[in-house]
Design a protein around this motif. Sequence first.
Motif, PDB file in Angstrom:
ATOM      1  N   ILE A   1       0.830  -3.303  -5.386  1.00  0.00           N
ATOM      2  CA  ILE A   1       2.666  -3.495  -5.183  1.00  0.00           C
ATOM      3  C   ILE A   1       2.940  -2.795  -6.706  1.00  0.00           C
ATOM      4  CG2 ILE A   1       4.325  -5.010  -4.943  1.00  0.00           C
ATOM      5  CD1 ILE A   1       2.353  -6.771  -2.640  1.00  0.00           C
ATOM      6  N   LEU A   2       2.711  -3.566  -7.631  1.00  0.00           N
ATOM      7  CA  LEU A   2       3.123  -2.635  -8.729  1.00  0.00           C
ATOM      8  C   LEU A   2       2.395  -1.628  -9.357  1.00  0.00           C
ATOM      9  CD1 LEU A   2       2.726  -6.063 -11.120  1.00  0.00           C
ATOM     10  CD2 LEU A   2       4.466  -5.987 -10.110  1.00  0.00           C
ATOM     11  N   SER A   3       1.167  -0.882  -9.132  1.00  0.00           N
ATOM     12  CA  SER A   3       1.149   0.413  -9.371  1.00  0.00           C
ATOM     13  C   SER A   3       1.904   1.157  -7.571  1.00  0.00           C
ATOM     14  CB  SER A   3       0.083   0.603  -8.625  1.00  0.00           C
ATOM     15  OG  SER A   3      -1.517  -0.142  -9.847  1.00  0.00           O
ATOM     16  N   TYR A   4       2.097   0.605  -6.796  1.00  0.00           N
ATOM     17  CA  TYR A   4       3.077   1.658  -5.527  1.00  0.00           C
ATOM     18  C   TYR A   4       4.312   1.818  -6.727  1.00  0.00           C
ATOM     19  CZ  TYR A   4       6.071   2.731  -1.923  1.00  0.00           C
ATOM     20  OH  TYR A   4       6.266   3.618  -0.879  1.00  0.00           O
ATOM     21  N   MET A   5       4.771   0.068  -7.135  1.00  0.00           N
ATOM     22  CA  MET A   5       6.347   0.628  -8.090  1.00  0.00           C
ATOM     23  C   MET A   5       6.720   0.969  -8.848  1.00  0.00           C
ATOM     24  SD  MET A   5       8.417  -3.263  -7.056  1.00  0.00           S
ATOM     25  CE  MET A   5       9.312  -3.133  -6.828  1.00  0.00           C
ATOM     26  N   GLU A   6       5.198   1.171 -10.135  1.00  0.00           N
ATOM     27  CA  GLU A   6       5.311   2.277 -10.856  1.00  0.00           C
ATOM     28  C   GLU A   6       5.544   3.800 -10.874  1.00  0.00           C
ATOM     29  OE1 GLU A   6       2.147   0.486 -13.383  1.00  0.00           O
ATOM     30  OE2 GLU A   6       2.871  -0.833 -13.506  1.00  0.00           O
ATOM     31  N   GLU A   7       4.886   4.108  -9.660  1.00  0.00           N
ATOM     32  CA  GLU A   7       4.974   5.056  -9.297  1.00  0.00           C
ATOM     33  C   GLU A   7       5.662   6.131  -8.972  1.00  0.00           C
ATOM     34  OE1 GLU A   7       1.188   5.581  -6.692  1.00  0.00           O
ATOM     35  OE2 GLU A   7      -0.362   5.133  -7.652  1.00  0.00           O
ATOM     36  N   LYS A   8       6.936   5.164  -7.916  1.00  0.00           N
ATOM     37  CA  LYS A   8       8.039   5.713  -7.525  1.00  0.00           C
ATOM     38  C   LYS A   8       9.398   5.064  -7.791  1.00  0.00           C
ATOM     39  CE  LYS A   8       5.525   6.528  -3.992  1.00  0.00           C
ATOM     40  NZ  LYS A   8       5.719   8.304  -3.535  1.00  0.00           N
TER      41      LYS A   8
ATOM     42  N   GLN B   1      16.007 -14.098 -11.611  1.00  0.00           N
ATOM     43  CA  GLN B   1      16.721 -13.827 -11.852  1.00  0.00           C
ATOM     44  C   GLN B   1      17.745 -12.713 -11.354  1.00  0.00           C
ATOM     45  OE1 GLN B   1      18.274 -17.346 -11.856  1.00  0.00           O
ATOM     46  NE2 GLN B   1      16.388 -17.412 -12.350  1.00  0.00           N
ATOM     47  N   LEU B   2      17.034 -11.638 -11.363  1.00  0.00           N
ATOM     48  CA  LEU B   2      17.618 -10.251 -11.340  1.00  0.00           C
ATOM     49  C   LEU B   2      17.425 -10.197  -9.472  1.00  0.00           C
ATOM     50  CD1 LEU B   2      18.399  -7.702 -12.843  1.00  0.00           C
ATOM     51  CD2 LEU B   2      15.921  -6.812 -13.632  1.00  0.00           C
ATOM     52  N   ALA B   3      16.548 -10.728  -9.097  1.00  0.00           N
ATOM     53  CA  ALA B   3      16.313 -10.555  -7.335  1.00  0.00           C
ATOM     54  C   ALA B   3      17.297 -10.787  -7.159  1.00  0.00           C
ATOM     55  CB  ALA B   3      14.926 -11.029  -7.251  1.00  0.00           C
ATOM     56  N   LYS B   4      18.065 -11.804  -7.819  1.00  0.00           N
ATOM     57  CA  LYS B   4      19.497 -12.572  -7.141  1.00  0.00           C
ATOM     58  C   LYS B   4      20.358 -11.179  -6.265  1.00  0.00           C
ATOM     59  CE  LYS B   4      18.274 -17.126  -8.491  1.00  0.00           C
ATOM     60  NZ  LYS B   4      18.507 -18.146  -9.071  1.00  0.00           N
ATOM     61  N   LYS B   5      20.112 -10.223  -7.634  1.00  0.00           N
ATOM     62  CA  LYS B   5      22.057  -9.231  -7.638  1.00  0.00           C
ATOM     63  C   LYS B   5      20.722  -8.143  -7.180  1.00  0.00           C
ATOM     64  CE  LYS B   5      22.582 -10.789 -12.700  1.00  0.00           C
ATOM     65  NZ  LYS B   5      22.492 -10.330 -13.816  1.00  0.00           N
ATOM     66  N   GLY B   6      20.160  -8.122  -6.384  1.00  0.00           N
ATOM     67  CA  GLY B   6      19.333  -6.760  -5.602  1.00  0.00           C
ATOM     68  C   GLY B   6      20.569  -6.902  -4.219  1.00  0.00           C
ATOM     69  N   GLU B   7      20.154  -5.952  -3.426  1.00  0.00           N
ATOM     70  CA  GLU B   7      20.770  -5.731  -2.330  1.00  0.00           C
ATOM     71  C   GLU B   7      20.050  -4.544  -1.364  1.00  0.00           C
ATOM     72  OE1 GLU B   7      24.956  -4.284  -2.723  1.00  0.00           O
ATOM     73  OE2 GLU B   7      25.935  -6.322  -3.659  1.00  0.00           O
ATOM     74  N   LYS B   8      19.190  -3.995  -1.973  1.00  0.00           N
ATOM     75  CA  LYS B   8      18.738  -3.231  -0.975  1.00  0.00           C
ATOM     76  C   LYS B   8      16.891  -2.541  -1.153  1.00  0.00           C
ATOM     77  CE  LYS B   8      20.092   1.582  -2.054  1.00  0.00           C
ATOM     78  NZ  LYS B   8      20.532   2.966  -2.737  1.00  0.00           N
ATOM     79  N   TYR B   9      16.623  -2.649  -0.060  1.00  0.00           N
ATOM     80  CA  TYR B   9      15.525  -3.220   0.186  1.00  0.00           C
ATOM     81  C   TYR B   9      14.758  -2.084   0.058  1.00  0.00           C
ATOM     82  CZ  TYR B   9      10.666  -5.294   1.896  1.00  0.00           C
ATOM     83  OH  TYR B   9       9.683  -5.546   1.920  1.00  0.00           O
ATOM     84  N   VAL B  10      13.155  -1.770  -0.641  1.00  0.00           N
ATOM     85  CA  VAL B  10      12.257  -1.309  -0.956  1.00  0.00           C
ATOM     86  C   VAL B  10      11.087  -1.346  -0.103  1.00  0.00           C
ATOM     87  CG1 VAL B  10      10.876   0.678  -1.605  1.00  0.00           C
ATOM     88  CG2 VAL B  10      12.707   0.029  -3.124  1.00  0.00           C
ATOM     89  N   SER B  11      10.691  -0.758   1.240  1.00  0.00           N
ATOM     90  CA  SER B  11       9.493  -0.752   1.493  1.00  0.00           C
ATOM     91  C   SER B  11       7.816  -0.531   0.597  1.00  0.00           C
ATOM     92  CB  SER B  11       9.367  -0.104   2.769  1.00  0.00           C
ATOM     93  OG  SER B  11       7.947  -0.637   3.862  1.00  0.00           O
ATOM     94  N   LEU B  12       7.277  -2.011   0.392  1.00  0.00           N
ATOM     95  CA  LEU B  12       6.309  -1.919  -0.421  1.00  0.00           C
ATOM     96  C   LEU B  12       5.138  -2.541   0.589  1.00  0.00           C
ATOM     97  CD1 LEU B  12       8.252  -3.915  -2.978  1.00  0.00           C
ATOM     98  CD2 LEU B  12       7.075  -1.605  -3.108  1.00  0.00           C
ATOM     99  N   PRO B  13       3.727  -1.970   0.324  1.00  0.00           N
ATOM    100  CA  PRO B  13       2.141  -2.627   0.746  1.00  0.00           C
ATOM    101  C   PRO B  13       2.948  -4.186   0.588  1.00  0.00           C
ATOM    102  CG  PRO B  13       2.142  -1.143  -1.231  1.00  0.00           C
ATOM    103  CD  PRO B  13       3.906  -1.414  -1.135  1.00  0.00           C
ATOM    104  N   TYR B  14       2.371  -3.937   2.242  1.00  0.00           N
ATOM    105  CA  TYR B  14       1.847  -5.824   2.633  1.00  0.00           C
ATOM    106  C   TYR B  14       0.452  -5.929   3.436  1.00  0.00           C
ATOM    107  CZ  TYR B  14       3.715  -9.446   5.073  1.00  0.00           C
ATOM    108  OH  TYR B  14       4.453 -10.966   5.871  1.00  0.00           O
ATOM    109  N   CYS B  15      -0.331  -6.562   2.760  1.00  0.00           N
ATOM    110  CA  CYS B  15      -1.694  -6.871   3.292  1.00  0.00           C
ATOM    111  C   CYS B  15      -2.154  -7.958   3.667  1.00  0.00           C
ATOM    112  CB  CYS B  15      -2.425  -6.121   2.202  1.00  0.00           C
ATOM    113  SG  CYS B  15      -3.954  -5.866   2.716  1.00  0.00           S
ATOM    114  N   VAL B  16      -1.943  -8.909   5.079  1.00  0.00           N
ATOM    115  CA  VAL B  16      -2.074 -10.285   5.155  1.00  0.00           C
ATOM    116  C   VAL B  16      -3.071  -9.735   5.905  1.00  0.00           C
ATOM    117  CG1 VAL B  16      -1.723 -11.887   6.186  1.00  0.00           C
ATOM    118  CG2 VAL B  16       0.106 -11.076   4.557  1.00  0.00           C
ATOM    119  N   LYS B  17      -4.673  -9.825   6.430  1.00  0.00           N
ATOM    120  CA  LYS B  17      -5.710 -10.385   7.542  1.00  0.00           C
ATOM    121  C   LYS B  17      -5.906 -12.003   7.565  1.00  0.00           C
ATOM    122  CE  LYS B  17      -7.180  -5.818   5.735  1.00  0.00           C
ATOM    123  NZ  LYS B  17      -8.803  -4.817   5.471  1.00  0.00           N
ATOM    124  N   GLY B  18      -5.518 -12.031   8.348  1.00  0.00           N
ATOM    125  CA  GLY B  18      -6.024 -13.634   8.724  1.00  0.00           C
ATOM    126  C   GLY B  18      -5.086 -14.806   7.596  1.00  0.00           C
ATOM    127  N   MET B  19      -6.380 -15.164   6.752  1.00  0.00           N
ATOM    128  CA  MET B  19      -5.381 -16.104   5.432  1.00  0.00           C
ATOM    129  C   MET B  19      -5.570 -15.388   4.558  1.00  0.00           C
ATOM    130  SD  MET B  19      -4.632 -18.715   7.750  1.00  0.00           S
ATOM    131  CE  MET B  19      -4.013 -19.754   5.401  1.00  0.00           C
TER     132      MET B  19
END
Length: 315
Positions: A187-194, A162-180
């Motif tokens: 991700i949450l640790s990064y956000m808490e630190e920043k 519900q809160l995300a529906k009001k968001g507009e500005k994107y923060v670049s976060l860790p994105y880790c995909v390897k195959g499947m």
Amino acid sequence: MVIAIGFEGSANKLGIGIVKDGEVLSNCRRTYITPPGEGFLPKETAIHHRQNVLKVLREAIDKSGIKVSDIDVVCYTKGPGMGAPLATVAIVARTVAQIWNKPLLGVNHCIGHIEMGRLITGAKNPIVLYVSGGNTQVIAYSKKDTAYSLSNDPSPGYNIEQLAKKGEKYVSLPYCVKGMDVSFSGILSYMEEKIESLLREGYTEADLCYSLQETVFAMLVETTERALAHCESTEVLIVGGVGCNERLQAMMHQMCLERDAKLFATDERFCIDNGVMIAHAGAEMFNSGTKMKWEDCFITQRYRTDDVETTWRED
């Protein structure tokens, strides 16, 4: 005609439901809600389930309009999940099965989500994205093998949505995909630190929730798209507690459109842990001749989805 009752208690949702040949007769649930910013622990969750299970059982039977004598099989969540809550609800299921003189079947929690999703949506043989707080998988059927201080009421995921529906500005976060494989760690640790510096820069809590959703969901869509192509499927089914998130469904729908595939999803009645999914999956097992000895009716916190032989499917 088979009437099954299902007991679910693998995490903070206590659910008891009754089905009759795929028709939902009752779907009753209680949620253990902790203070904002706190998770739920096994001991306290088990106490909640123990205090409420008999009330929910009576409610489920009353709402179903059936008599106990009409029930053909008692089903319960065997795993995966948290040990103490699983055991608490399994003991009740085992006890009533003995009192009522009914057969007892232990059901894989993940299989319950999948079979409930297939029943409600009509999906035949989809790629399944099972996404929840403690268990995320991309699943394909193969020949019978298979920290913000936000309120926890009704659930953290819902409040983030519900809160995300009001968001507009994107923060670049860790994105880790390897195959499947995907990794959400950090991700949450990064956000808490920043978070303090981001708020000073003009980002809002809504922006942070928006960024979290967009990043995590993009990872899930990418891996699901890869599975869809690999299996040459034309169907995607989203199940699990996070599966009712509208943004996740929208992102997955767009991917399916681009691949000439169809998306199937349900709402919170059947996405969020419930007893009906255990009853339905158990009924499918029972109809296909599955039986369990009393000594096999235990719980296991680590019960893999592909450990289940899907005897009820012929496709």
